[in-house]
Design an enzyme around this catalytic site. Structure first.
Site, PDB file in Angstrom:
ATOM      1  N   TYR A 273      87.140  47.687  11.783  1.00 35.56           N
ATOM      2  CA  TYR A 273      88.068  46.929  12.623  1.00 35.56           C
ATOM      3  C   TYR A 273      89.439  47.583  12.681  1.00 35.56           C
ATOM      4  O   TYR A 273      90.376  47.003  13.215  1.00 35.56           O
ATOM      5  CB  TYR A 273      88.193  45.493  12.113  1.00 35.56           C
ATOM      6  CG  TYR A 273      86.942  44.683  12.349  1.00 35.56           C
ATOM      7  CD1 TYR A 273      85.756  45.050  11.736  1.00 35.56           C
ATOM      8  CD2 TYR A 273      86.945  43.583  13.182  1.00 35.56           C
ATOM      9  CE1 TYR A 273      84.595  44.331  11.948  1.00 35.56           C
ATOM     10  CE2 TYR A 273      85.786  42.854  13.402  1.00 35.56           C
ATOM     11  CZ  TYR A 273      84.620  43.237  12.776  1.00 35.56           C
ATOM     12  OH  TYR A 273      83.475  42.532  12.993  1.00 35.56           O
TER      13      TYR A 273
ATOM     14  N   LYS B 128      76.305  48.526   1.789  1.00 36.69           N
ATOM     15  CA  LYS B 128      75.281  49.465   2.263  1.00 36.69           C
ATOM     16  C   LYS B 128      75.601  50.822   1.629  1.00 36.69           C
ATOM     17  O   LYS B 128      75.678  51.861   2.298  1.00 36.69           O
ATOM     18  CB  LYS B 128      75.324  49.517   3.805  1.00 36.69           C
ATOM     19  CG  LYS B 128      74.163  50.231   4.448  1.00 36.69           C
ATOM     20  CD  LYS B 128      72.906  49.400   4.545  1.00 36.69           C
ATOM     21  CE  LYS B 128      71.755  50.233   5.059  1.00 36.69           C
ATOM     22  NZ  LYS B 128      70.466  49.545   4.980  1.00 36.69           N
TER      23      LYS B 128
ATOM     24  N   ASP C 111      71.212  44.352   4.438  1.00 37.69           N
ATOM     25  CA  ASP C 111      70.013  43.953   5.201  1.00 37.69           C
ATOM     26  C   ASP C 111      69.140  43.022   4.370  1.00 37.69           C
ATOM     27  O   ASP C 111      68.652  41.990   4.854  1.00 37.69           O
ATOM     28  CB  ASP C 111      69.240  45.162   5.748  1.00 37.69           C
ATOM     29  CG  ASP C 111      69.260  46.377   4.831  1.00 37.69           C
ATOM     30  OD1 ASP C 111      69.980  46.351   3.825  1.00 37.69           O
ATOM     31  OD2 ASP C 111      68.552  47.353   5.121  1.00 37.69           O
TER      32      ASP C 111
ATOM     33  N   ASP D  98      81.891  39.497   8.967  1.00 38.50           N
ATOM     34  CA  ASP D  98      81.893  38.880  10.286  1.00 38.50           C
ATOM     35  C   ASP D  98      80.458  38.463  10.657  1.00 38.50           C
ATOM     36  O   ASP D  98      80.198  37.318  11.068  1.00 38.50           O
ATOM     37  CB  ASP D  98      82.440  39.914  11.288  1.00 38.50           C
ATOM     38  CG  ASP D  98      82.783  39.310  12.630  1.00 38.50           C
ATOM     39  OD1 ASP D  98      82.617  38.087  12.792  1.00 38.50           O
ATOM     40  OD2 ASP D  98      83.219  40.056  13.526  1.00 38.50           O
TER      41      ASP D  98
END
Ligand code: NAI
Length: 338
Positions: free
Chosen positions: A124, A171, A204, A228
């Site tokens: 972002y 991740k 995930d 988010d």
């Protein structure tokens, strides 16, 4: 004495849910003096110019804001005002408590999660450019400073509110440096919190576990983008975006807002569910030290859901925004008389 609060009604359904929330707060006797400010574009302004913007000035002066959603065009046009505001005011911690409401049909009962999303960096940062036609680069910025302070916020919250475990979502198997730094920062902060369990999960797998068994999670700690996405997933677990409140917290000020956006598909129709903004206002009143009135409002919202007669369409009812609000105010008045 009334607390002065900056009010930003926002776009789309923003003015409708803001009106409803103000009606409820007034009926409950909340001691708030509103300073309404339009969200003009601070996007693209340099930091020193952004500080001269009336919205930023008002928020820095009052230190507290209640905000409706702001529309950001997809793919083209100006950058997000929300992101610009969070960065300008350094509102680095985004808190989103996710709980079931009585009577709202969902796959799981008793979901009770708290999300901490880092609010100022990651993808972002808005740093993207065309390298050559057909190739674009977006920069993901992760710093030890921002990662450590959001981790500290999450652990301190866990300790203060009797939460047992903080789970960092990442991740780092793929983004070894950036997500690796986020995890390393969380692990270092955890050393000072031996009373709180800490674990890590790949994003995930986290999504899959959340939709199969949300009860295994307590406090979730995430970077900006994962935070988010996972917050909307969690909103879905408890009945949708109309129900989940939020707070953007920094050292200089705090801005309370729902997780949802401006919902252009239902704007101006008096359908919108104001619960998320009402519950954001409950968080705001606690922050302002008005815990008693916050508790009354929260109980009245729960009562209206328990009664189930005047619910909005997103949660299976037929009531308008105004009818639902009147039902909550009715529950509030019944409690006061009772
Ligand atoms: P959205 O959250 O506005 O809407 C997603 C879906 O949820 C829509 O079907 C909408 O009708 C429904 N929904 C949302 N809030 C609801 C409510 N209170 N009651 C009943 N139904 C509700 O997300 P979307 O469509 O992706 O974004 C629309 C705009 O909002 C975009 O410009 C986006 O950038 C902006 N946005 C602003 C945010 C903020 O100001 N903090 C946060 C998220 C999006």
């Amino acid at each position: 004495m009334a607390s002065k609060v900056t009010l930003i009604p926002g776009d789309g359904i923003g003015p409708e849910v803001t009106r409803a929330t103000l009606r409820l707060l007034e009926a409950a006797g909340a001691q708030v003096e509103w300073e309404e400010v339009e969200a003009k574009s601070i996007v693209g302004l340099r930091q020193e110019d952004a500080h001269a913007d009336p919205l930023v000035t008002s928020l820095l002066q009052n230190r507290v804001g209640l905000k409706g959603p702001l529309t950001t065009p997809v793919g083209v046009g100006h950058r997000s005002l929300n992101v610009a505001l969070r960065k300008t005011l350094d509102l680095y911690a985004n808190l989103r408590p996710v709980r079931n409401l009585p009577g709202v049909k969902t796959p799981f009962a008793d979901v009770d999660l708290v999300i901490f999303r880092e609010n100022t960096e990651d993808l972002y940062s808005g740093l993207e450019h065309v390298v050559l036609p057909g190739v674009v680069e977006s920069l993901k910025i992760i710093t030890a400073h921002a990662s450590a302070r959001i981790a500290l916020f999450a652990f301190e919250y866990a300790r203060a509110y009797g939460r047992k475990r903080v789970t960092a979502v990442h991740k780092a198997n793929i983004m070894k440096l950036s997500d690796g730094l986020f995890l390393d920062s969380a692990r270092r902060v955890h050393v000072a919190f031996p009373d709180i369990e800490y674990n890590e999960i790949i994003v995930d797998n986290c999504c899959m576990q959340l939709v199969m068994n949300p009860h295994r999670f307590d406090v979730l700690l995430l970077e900006n983008l994962y935070g988010d996405i996972v917050s909307d997933l969690c909103a879905g677990l408890v009945g949708g975006l109309g129900l989940v409140p939020g707070a953007n917290l920094g050292d200089r000020c705090a801005v309370f807002e729902a997780v949802h956006g401006s919902a252009p598909d239902i704007a101006g129709k008096n359908f919108a569910n104001p619960t998320a903004l009402m519950l954001s206002a409950v968080l705001m009143l606690r922050h302002l030290g008005q815990a008693t009135v916050a508790d009354h409002i929260e109980k009245a919202i729960y009562s209206a859901y328990r009664a189930g007669r005047w619910l909005t369409r997103d949660v299976g009812g037929k009531a308008s925004t105004e009818e639902f609000t009147s039902a909550v105010i009715g529950a509030l008045e019944a409690k006061v008389k009772g």
